[in-house]
Design a protein around this motif. Structure first.
Motif, PDB file in Angstrom:
ATOM      1  N   LEU A  11      39.065  53.403  42.714  1.00  0.00           N
ATOM      2  CA  LEU A  11      37.860  52.819  43.276  1.00  0.00           C
ATOM      3  C   LEU A  11      38.171  52.118  44.593  1.00  0.00           C
ATOM      4  O   LEU A  11      39.135  51.367  44.688  1.00  0.00           O
ATOM      5  N   ALA A  12      37.342  52.422  45.572  1.00  0.00           N
ATOM      6  CA  ALA A  12      37.481  51.671  46.812  1.00  0.00           C
ATOM      7  C   ALA A  12      37.037  50.243  46.530  1.00  0.00           C
ATOM      8  O   ALA A  12      36.123  50.022  45.740  1.00  0.00           O
ATOM      9  N   ARG A  13      37.697  49.284  47.109  1.00  0.00           N
ATOM     10  CA  ARG A  13      37.274  47.898  46.922  1.00  0.00           C
ATOM     11  C   ARG A  13      37.260  47.195  48.262  1.00  0.00           C
ATOM     12  O   ARG A  13      38.133  47.410  49.076  1.00  0.00           O
ATOM     13  N   TRP A  14      36.243  46.352  48.425  1.00  0.00           N
ATOM     14  CA  TRP A  14      36.185  45.548  49.637  1.00  0.00           C
ATOM     15  C   TRP A  14      36.607  44.145  49.274  1.00  0.00           C
ATOM     16  O   TRP A  14      35.993  43.502  48.419  1.00  0.00           O
ATOM     17  N   ARG A  15      37.659  43.704  49.906  1.00  0.00           N
ATOM     18  CA  ARG A  15      38.124  42.344  49.632  1.00  0.00           C
ATOM     19  C   ARG A  15      37.390  41.360  50.520  1.00  0.00           C
ATOM     20  O   ARG A  15      37.126  41.641  51.679  1.00  0.00           O
ATOM     21  N   THR A  16      37.066  40.211  49.936  1.00  0.00           N
ATOM     22  CA  THR A  16      36.413  39.186  50.741  1.00  0.00           C
ATOM     23  C   THR A  16      37.459  38.267  51.360  1.00  0.00           C
ATOM     24  O   THR A  16      37.170  37.560  52.307  1.00  0.00           O
ATOM     25  N   GLY A  17      38.652  38.253  50.800  1.00  0.00           N
ATOM     26  CA  GLY A  17      39.668  37.323  51.279  1.00  0.00           C
ATOM     27  C   GLY A  17      39.497  35.944  50.667  1.00  0.00           C
ATOM     28  O   GLY A  17      40.323  35.057  50.871  1.00  0.00           O
ATOM     29  N   LEU A  18      38.404  35.745  49.925  1.00  0.00           N
ATOM     30  CA  LEU A  18      38.223  34.503  49.170  1.00  0.00           C
ATOM     31  C   LEU A  18      38.928  34.778  47.840  1.00  0.00           C
ATOM     32  O   LEU A  18      38.366  35.392  46.947  1.00  0.00           O
ATOM     33  N   ARG A  19      40.166  34.339  47.773  1.00  0.00           N
ATOM     34  CA  ARG A  19      41.099  34.837  46.770  1.00  0.00           C
ATOM     35  C   ARG A  19      40.560  34.805  45.340  1.00  0.00           C
ATOM     36  O   ARG A  19      40.582  35.802  44.630  1.00  0.00           O
ATOM     37  N   GLU A  20      40.057  33.657  44.895  1.00  0.00           N
ATOM     38  CA  GLU A  20      39.600  33.552  43.512  1.00  0.00           C
ATOM     39  C   GLU A  20      38.407  34.467  43.234  1.00  0.00           C
ATOM     40  O   GLU A  20      38.235  34.959  42.131  1.00  0.00           O
ATOM     41  N   PHE A  21      37.587  34.681  44.246  1.00  0.00           N
ATOM     42  CA  PHE A  21      36.414  35.530  44.089  1.00  0.00           C
ATOM     43  C   PHE A  21      36.843  36.993  43.888  1.00  0.00           C
ATOM     44  O   PHE A  21      36.392  37.671  42.958  1.00  0.00           O
ATOM     45  N   ASP A  22      37.738  37.463  44.744  1.00  0.00           N
ATOM     46  CA  ASP A  22      38.245  38.838  44.610  1.00  0.00           C
ATOM     47  C   ASP A  22      38.916  39.032  43.262  1.00  0.00           C
ATOM     48  O   ASP A  22      38.762  40.061  42.606  1.00  0.00           O
TER      49      ASP A  22
END
Ligand code: TYD
Ligand code: MG
Length: 420
Positions: A36-47
């Motif tokens: 699965l492609a995933r888009w990381r937000t860089g907000l670590r806990e959220f990802d």
């Protein structure tokens, strides 16, 4: 089962009567196995809670009490995704685009590039998402939008469900990742998240005592990742900051040398987290003594009190009993039993447990102490934070370098160990 076209045409006619466009099925092995492609937000806990980032075409519900920080979190997510090159539309039925702008300025996350619209008609929101060619659509909140196809008011169960269905179809058809906010009240009474849970792909709950400056994000359903992962954020003037060491935060307020406090290590999803259990046994006033449990099932507390009474001869019959976990954390794991019992005994004797003690184990109705699962991971997290004396089931205990193991067979052993 009803087949479109029916069997009316007979054995042979049935096939030709099936005038459905054929989406040819494929064998699973022939489908491309790209992850699965995933888009990381860089907000670590959220990802992390999402299972490694956001999945395109997914529909995610973010539930939580009003004022807990859902809009703040999502605006930060929007800013991060824009910065990573995604086009994000933030549609709000609660705030105008100008109000969103003010919020964005306060966050200092550089949300300037995020598209915003104040709108309550779902069709308009979707049209706007198509117009800006959004990769990500955030809808705040499901209770404030309505589809034109239904007469009823926003927030009505029918509306909420229909809108969720439309959003799901939109997400799948366009590949847009959609977030929808759903408010829940403490009573959980309003139409919202509960009705939506089975429709959406992923359900995140955002919680925490509003007076405390940290927030917990938990996935309770995730079609693209693990559930029960816990993300921890601290709340600042500039928004939510991921917390790197949740255990340290949860134990920060712990007063040393106070009776009625015991620490355990819970598995929150795949991560061990240390939490404090506090108990207070106080002489009861008139009438039935009170049993108050916060963050712990009151029935579990009743069971533990009964087992302490019958199997270890320790009675709380004339005492009010209060038990709580570090605010916001829930002791659902049976492995926390031993810490609850230790906190209760410590309060009863008015004697603090050793400062470096960690309690890990389930208590059976016979008073026997059973091993908790995943003990190595928990103990290694605990010893990192200075908890090196591990009270646990005699059976479970493997040897762990750097930690002293106190082996307990049953509750009487615990009573002795704590009094010692
Ligand atoms: P908000 O995101 O509006 O909550 P919700 O959308 O869940 O109703 O947050 C409520 C208030 O708290 C808002 O006035 C902003 C403030 N706040 C902060 O100052 N810092 C933070 O980190 C968060 C989460 C909120
Ligand atoms: Mg909000």
């Amino acid at each position: 089962m009803v087949v479109p076209g029916g069997k009316a045409g007979g054995r042979d006619g049935g096939r030709s009567a099936l005038r459905m466009p054929l989406a040819a099925p494929s064998r699973l092995r022939d489908l491309s196995a790209t992850s699965l492609a995933r888009w990381r937000t860089g907000l670590r806990e959220f990802d992390f809670v999402l299972g490694g980032g956001l999945v395109p075409g997914s529909l995610t519900l973010i539930g939580g009490e009003p004022g807990i920080g859902k809009s703040t979190l999502l605006l930060q997510v929007a800013a991060r995704l824009e910065a990573a090159g995604r086009t994000v539309l933030y549609a709000s039925g609660e705030e105008s685009a100008d109000q969103l702008r003010l919020r964005a300025d306060r966050l200092g996350e550089g949300a300037g590039a995020v598209h915003a619209i104040g709108e309550t008609i779902l069709e308009q929101v979707l049209a706007a998402a198509v117009a800006v060619n959004a990769d990500v659509l955030i809808l705040d909140s499901i209770q404030t939008v309505a589809t034109e196809s239904l007469e009823s008011a926003p927030g009505n169960v029918g509306q909420v469900r229909e809108c969720a269905g439309l959003l799901m179809r939109f997400a799948k058809a366009t590949g847009t990742a959609v977030f929808v906010v759903g408010h829940v009240t403490r009573g959980g009474s309003i139409a919202g998240p509960k009705t939506l849970e089975h429709i959406v792909d992923t359900v995140l709950y955002f919680e925490g005592e509003s007076a405390l400056d940290y927030r917990l994000l938990r996935a309770t359903k995730n079609r693209f990742g693990p559930v029960d992962e816990l993300g921890v954020f601290s709340m600042t003037e500039q928004g939510l900051e991921p917390v790197t060491n949740p255990s340290a935060l949860f134990l920060a307020a712990r007063a040393a040398g106070v009776s009625g406090s015991a620490v355990t290590a819970l598995m929150e999803g795949t991560r061990p987290v240390l939490v404090e259990v506090q108990a207070l046994a106080a002489r009861a006033g008139y009438g039935t003594p009170q049993r108050v449990a916060t963050g712990l099932d009151p029935k579990r507390l009743a069971v533990l009190l009964a087992v302490l009474d019958r199997r270890a001869g320790v009675s709380f019959a004339d005492l009010d009993v209060f038990v709580q976990a570090t605010a916001g954390v829930r002791l659902v794991e049976p492995g926390a039993d031993l810490a609850v019992a230790a906190a209760l005994l410590s309060s009863l004797n008015d004697r603090p447990v050793p400062a470096d003690a960690l309690f890990l184990g389930e208590i059976g109705l016979g008073g026997e102490i059973r091993p908790a699962a995943g003990i190595e991971r928990r103990v290694s997290e605990a010893s990192r934070l200075g908890f090196t004396r591990i009270f646990g089931a005699a059976k479970s205990l493997v040897s762990i370098p750097g930690a002293e193991l106190v082996r307990l067979d049953n509750l009487s052993d615990l009573v002795r160990a704590i009094a010692a």
